[in-house]
Scaffold this motif. Structure first.
Motif, PDB file in Angstrom:
ATOM      1  N   ALA A 183       0.826  -1.210   0.000  1.00  0.00           N
ATOM      2  CA  ALA A 183       0.000   0.000   0.000  1.00  0.00           C
ATOM      3  C   ALA A 183       0.858   1.257   0.000  1.00  0.00           C
ATOM      4  O   ALA A 183       0.598   2.219  -0.752  1.00  0.00           O
ATOM      5  CB  ALA A 183      -0.937  -0.011   1.208  1.00  0.00           C
ATOM      6  N   VAL A 184       1.901   1.267   0.821  1.00  0.00           N
ATOM      7  CA  VAL A 184       2.770   2.449   0.912  1.00  0.00           C
ATOM      8  C   VAL A 184       3.546   2.654  -0.384  1.00  0.00           C
ATOM      9  O   VAL A 184       3.635   3.779  -0.902  1.00  0.00           O
ATOM     10  CB  VAL A 184       3.729   2.309   2.108  1.00  0.00           C
ATOM     11  N   GLU A 185       4.122   1.577  -0.931  1.00  0.00           N
ATOM     12  CA  GLU A 185       4.859   1.692  -2.189  1.00  0.00           C
ATOM     13  C   GLU A 185       3.938   2.118  -3.330  1.00  0.00           C
ATOM     14  O   GLU A 185       4.342   2.862  -4.231  1.00  0.00           O
ATOM     15  CB  GLU A 185       5.555   0.371  -2.522  1.00  0.00           C
ATOM     16  N   ILE A 195      -0.893  11.157  -9.623  1.00  0.00           N
ATOM     17  CA  ILE A 195      -2.141  10.710  -9.011  1.00  0.00           C
ATOM     18  C   ILE A 195      -2.092  11.029  -7.526  1.00  0.00           C
ATOM     19  O   ILE A 195      -1.184  10.589  -6.822  1.00  0.00           O
ATOM     20  CB  ILE A 195      -2.344   9.194  -9.198  1.00  0.00           C
ATOM     21  N   GLU A 196      -3.050  11.782  -7.020  1.00  0.00           N
ATOM     22  CA  GLU A 196      -3.119  12.027  -5.582  1.00  0.00           C
ATOM     23  C   GLU A 196      -3.450  10.712  -4.888  1.00  0.00           C
ATOM     24  O   GLU A 196      -4.495  10.113  -5.138  1.00  0.00           O
ATOM     25  CB  GLU A 196      -4.179  13.075  -5.262  1.00  0.00           C
ATOM     26  N   PRO A 197      -2.572  10.220  -4.015  1.00  0.00           N
ATOM     27  CA  PRO A 197      -2.750   8.872  -3.485  1.00  0.00           C
ATOM     28  C   PRO A 197      -3.776   8.770  -2.351  1.00  0.00           C
ATOM     29  O   PRO A 197      -3.445   8.885  -1.166  1.00  0.00           O
ATOM     30  CB  PRO A 197      -1.348   8.499  -3.000  1.00  0.00           C
ATOM     31  N   ASN A 198      -5.019   8.551  -2.725  1.00  0.00           N
ATOM     32  CA  ASN A 198      -6.044   8.167  -1.769  1.00  0.00           C
ATOM     33  C   ASN A 198      -6.134   6.643  -1.833  1.00  0.00           C
ATOM     34  O   ASN A 198      -6.691   6.090  -2.776  1.00  0.00           O
ATOM     35  CB  ASN A 198      -7.390   8.801  -2.119  1.00  0.00           C
ATOM     36  N   VAL A 199      -5.550   5.980  -0.836  1.00  0.00           N
ATOM     37  CA  VAL A 199      -5.276   4.553  -0.921  1.00  0.00           C
ATOM     38  C   VAL A 199      -6.343   3.742  -0.196  1.00  0.00           C
ATOM     39  O   VAL A 199      -6.528   3.888   1.022  1.00  0.00           O
ATOM     40  CB  VAL A 199      -3.893   4.231  -0.321  1.00  0.00           C
ATOM     41  N   ALA A 200      -7.004   2.857  -0.946  1.00  0.00           N
ATOM     42  CA  ALA A 200      -8.027   1.973  -0.382  1.00  0.00           C
ATOM     43  C   ALA A 200      -7.509   0.552  -0.343  1.00  0.00           C
ATOM     44  O   ALA A 200      -7.109  -0.001  -1.370  1.00  0.00           O
ATOM     45  CB  ALA A 200      -9.307   2.043  -1.209  1.00  0.00           C
ATOM     46  N   LEU A 201      -7.501  -0.060   0.840  1.00  0.00           N
ATOM     47  CA  LEU A 201      -7.201  -1.482   0.955  1.00  0.00           C
ATOM     48  C   LEU A 201      -8.520  -2.234   0.836  1.00  0.00           C
ATOM     49  O   LEU A 201      -9.413  -2.085   1.685  1.00  0.00           O
ATOM     50  CB  LEU A 201      -6.500  -1.798   2.275  1.00  0.00           C
ATOM     51  N   TYR A 232       0.350   9.709   4.151  1.00  0.00           N
ATOM     52  CA  TYR A 232      -0.566   9.336   3.075  1.00  0.00           C
ATOM     53  C   TYR A 232      -1.978   9.095   3.601  1.00  0.00           C
ATOM     54  O   TYR A 232      -2.169   8.703   4.760  1.00  0.00           O
ATOM     55  CB  TYR A 232      -0.075   8.073   2.364  1.00  0.00           C
ATOM     56  N   ASN A 233      -2.938   9.319   2.721  1.00  0.00           N
ATOM     57  CA  ASN A 233      -4.351   9.103   3.033  1.00  0.00           C
ATOM     58  C   ASN A 233      -4.693   7.650   2.722  1.00  0.00           C
ATOM     59  O   ASN A 233      -4.868   7.292   1.553  1.00  0.00           O
ATOM     60  CB  ASN A 233      -5.217  10.064   2.208  1.00  0.00           C
ATOM     61  N   ILE A 234      -4.756   6.807   3.752  1.00  0.00           N
ATOM     62  CA  ILE A 234      -4.932   5.365   3.599  1.00  0.00           C
ATOM     63  C   ILE A 234      -6.105   4.908   4.452  1.00  0.00           C
ATOM     64  O   ILE A 234      -6.226   5.329   5.611  1.00  0.00           O
ATOM     65  CB  ILE A 234      -3.654   4.612   4.038  1.00  0.00           C
ATOM     66  N   ASP A 235      -6.953   4.036   3.895  1.00  0.00           N
ATOM     67  CA  ASP A 235      -8.051   3.498   4.700  1.00  0.00           C
ATOM     68  C   ASP A 235      -8.448   2.111   4.205  1.00  0.00           C
ATOM     69  O   ASP A 235      -8.186   1.736   3.063  1.00  0.00           O
ATOM     70  CB  ASP A 235      -9.268   4.424   4.665  1.00  0.00           C
ATOM     71  N   GLY A 236      -9.082   1.347   5.057  1.00  0.00           N
ATOM     72  CA  GLY A 236      -9.568   0.013   4.770  1.00  0.00           C
ATOM     73  C   GLY A 236     -10.201  -0.541   6.035  1.00  0.00           C
ATOM     74  O   GLY A 236     -10.135   0.102   7.089  1.00  0.00           O
ATOM     75  N   GLU A 237     -10.871  -1.654   6.054  1.00  0.00           N
ATOM     76  CA  GLU A 237     -11.155  -2.388   4.849  1.00  0.00           C
ATOM     77  C   GLU A 237     -12.357  -1.780   4.143  1.00  0.00           C
ATOM     78  O   GLU A 237     -13.329  -1.388   4.785  1.00  0.00           O
ATOM     79  CB  GLU A 237     -11.387  -3.874   5.171  1.00  0.00           C
ATOM     80  N   LEU A 238     -12.286  -1.737   2.800  1.00  0.00           N
ATOM     81  CA  LEU A 238     -13.341  -1.137   1.991  1.00  0.00           C
ATOM     82  C   LEU A 238     -13.690  -2.048   0.818  1.00  0.00           C
ATOM     83  O   LEU A 238     -12.788  -2.564   0.152  1.00  0.00           O
ATOM     84  CB  LEU A 238     -12.899   0.221   1.440  1.00  0.00           C
ATOM     85  N   GLN A 239     -14.979  -2.228   0.592  1.00  0.00           N
ATOM     86  CA  GLN A 239     -15.405  -2.867  -0.650  1.00  0.00           C
ATOM     87  C   GLN A 239     -15.156  -1.900  -1.799  1.00  0.00           C
ATOM     88  O   GLN A 239     -15.073  -0.685  -1.607  1.00  0.00           O
ATOM     89  CB  GLN A 239     -16.886  -3.239  -0.569  1.00  0.00           C
ATOM     90  N   PHE A 240     -15.059  -2.438  -3.012  1.00  0.00           N
ATOM     91  CA  PHE A 240     -14.718  -1.574  -4.135  1.00  0.00           C
ATOM     92  C   PHE A 240     -15.740  -0.460  -4.324  1.00  0.00           C
ATOM     93  O   PHE A 240     -15.359   0.695  -4.560  1.00  0.00           O
ATOM     94  CB  PHE A 240     -14.591  -2.381  -5.435  1.00  0.00           C
ATOM     95  N   ASP A 241     -17.030  -0.780  -4.213  1.00  0.00           N
ATOM     96  CA  ASP A 241     -18.036   0.271  -4.432  1.00  0.00           C
ATOM     97  C   ASP A 241     -17.936   1.353  -3.361  1.00  0.00           C
ATOM     98  O   ASP A 241     -18.090   2.538  -3.641  1.00  0.00           O
ATOM     99  CB  ASP A 241     -19.453  -0.311  -4.525  1.00  0.00           C
ATOM    100  N   ALA A 242     -17.640   0.955  -2.123  1.00  0.00           N
ATOM    101  CA  ALA A 242     -17.485   1.944  -1.056  1.00  0.00           C
ATOM    102  C   ALA A 242     -16.248   2.817  -1.280  1.00  0.00           C
ATOM    103  O   ALA A 242     -16.238   4.004  -0.942  1.00  0.00           O
ATOM    104  CB  ALA A 242     -17.391   1.250   0.299  1.00  0.00           C
ATOM    105  N   ALA A 243     -15.220   2.226  -1.858  1.00  0.00           N
ATOM    106  CA  ALA A 243     -13.996   2.983  -2.129  1.00  0.00           C
ATOM    107  C   ALA A 243     -14.158   3.935  -3.303  1.00  0.00           C
ATOM    108  O   ALA A 243     -13.588   5.026  -3.308  1.00  0.00           O
ATOM    109  CB  ALA A 243     -12.843   2.019  -2.401  1.00  0.00           C
TER     110      ALA A 243
END
Length: 326
Positions: A183-185, A195-201, A232-243
């Protein structure tokens, strides 16, 4: 200016050397000639010099000014063998090193390791393992990164949509620590492409809507990733539609800073990642650029064996740009 125009301008005229171990392959030759003629990079082709020039001539390519190196006739081969044995910390004998370094991928990777080139692009006729194995043994991963990973830039239209998907190529089933590192890499890779990294796990669960070991892994990975890279802006756990969908994100994950506006999608394992990017590619008409190998000390890129000349051209530009930030 679109993404590749911008990436090209970053490296044009800087004489960044990129090694192509598959010097006899027509797709490689075509891309190398184009890159050289446009003064984008300095290609280095690997193979028997006479055979490479003959292959180019048969296709109407002019290799004037392009370096071609033959491992069997390389003046610095003895020094390379010594450096390889030292790098492998005694795990390889000199005799074995001489045998391995006749392999184009090992030879090309050593050129990068020794600072004689800035990056490598292979995989048009070799498997991912053939490309990645020498990189992991010689170049190795960055401090704090236990494994390399493979990301795809997903493009649709002229700069209308641009996302990053990972890991879709390397790690079959990463654990929580490995997933966090991916996720970090991936966030760092996204920044390189503007790309502004809004990272969804990603998961099949959103914020506890389901319970299983698979969900727990993603929750733990999210916690670790936030600790590793709080910038970084990171969040999870997220389903794809929620992300991805704002209205769904607000309903399923109220208060999340990523839900509904994710730009970087980190899949929990390779099966979903590989399926996901190919669905986007085939159903959604996205162009998939990659895989881009992340987490290595120096850039090595792995082509798909189904690639075309344009894919080689673009991945070489990406590789050269990685060299500027590594």
């Amino acid at each position: 200016m679109d993404m590749f125009e911008s990436l090209t301008q970053n490296i044009k005229g800087k004489k960044i050397k990129v090694v192509f171990p598959e010097g006899l392959e027509p797709r490689i030759l075509g891309a190398a000639v184009r890159l050289k003629s446009e003064d984008v990079i300095e290609p280095v082709l690997i193979g028997n010099v006479e055979a490479v020039h003959l292959a180019a001539k048969e296709r109407g390519f002019d290799l004037n000014g392009i370096e071609v190196l033959d491992p069997k006739a390389y003046d610095g081969f003895d020094d390379m063998v010594e450096a390889f044995v030292d790098r492998r910390n005694g795990k390889v004998t000199e005799e074995k090193a001489r045998e391995l370094l006749l392999d184009e991928n090992y030879f090309g990777t050593m050129l990068v390791y020794m600072g004689l080139a800035e990056g490598l692009v292979s995989g048009a006729i070799h498997s991912t393992g053939d490309t990645v194995r020498p990189a992991l043994q010689i170049i190795k991963t960055k401090p704090g990164v236990s494994r390399t990973s493979g990301a795809f830039i997903m493009l649709r239209g002229r700069e209308q949509e641009k996302y990053l998907f990972s890991d879709c190529a390397i790690n079959i089933n990463p654990n929580a620590q490995e997933l966090a590192e991916i996720a970090v890499e991936s966030a760092k890779t996204a920044e390189m492409f503007g790309i502004e990294p809004n990272v969804a796990l990603l998961s099949f669960s959103t914020k506890g809507s389901a319970a299983s070991d698979e969900v727990t892994k993603v929750v733990e990975a999210t916690r670790i990733a936030k600790e590793l890279a709080p910038q970084y802006n990171i969040d999870g756990e997220l389903q794809f539609d929620a992300a991805f969908v704002d209205s769904v994100g607000k309903q399923k994950a109220p208060g999340s800073t990523v839900a509904g506006k994710a730009t970087v999608f980190v899949f929990p394992e390779i099966q979903s990642g590989n399926i996901g990017y190919k669905i986007a590619q085939r159903f959604g008409a996205f162009e998939a650029i990659g895989p881009i190998l992340q987490g290595l000390n120096k850039p090595v890129s792995d082509l798909s064996r189904g690639c075309n000349e344009e894919d080689v051209y673009k991945l070489a530009i990406i590789t050269a740009n990685q060299a500027l930030i590594d």
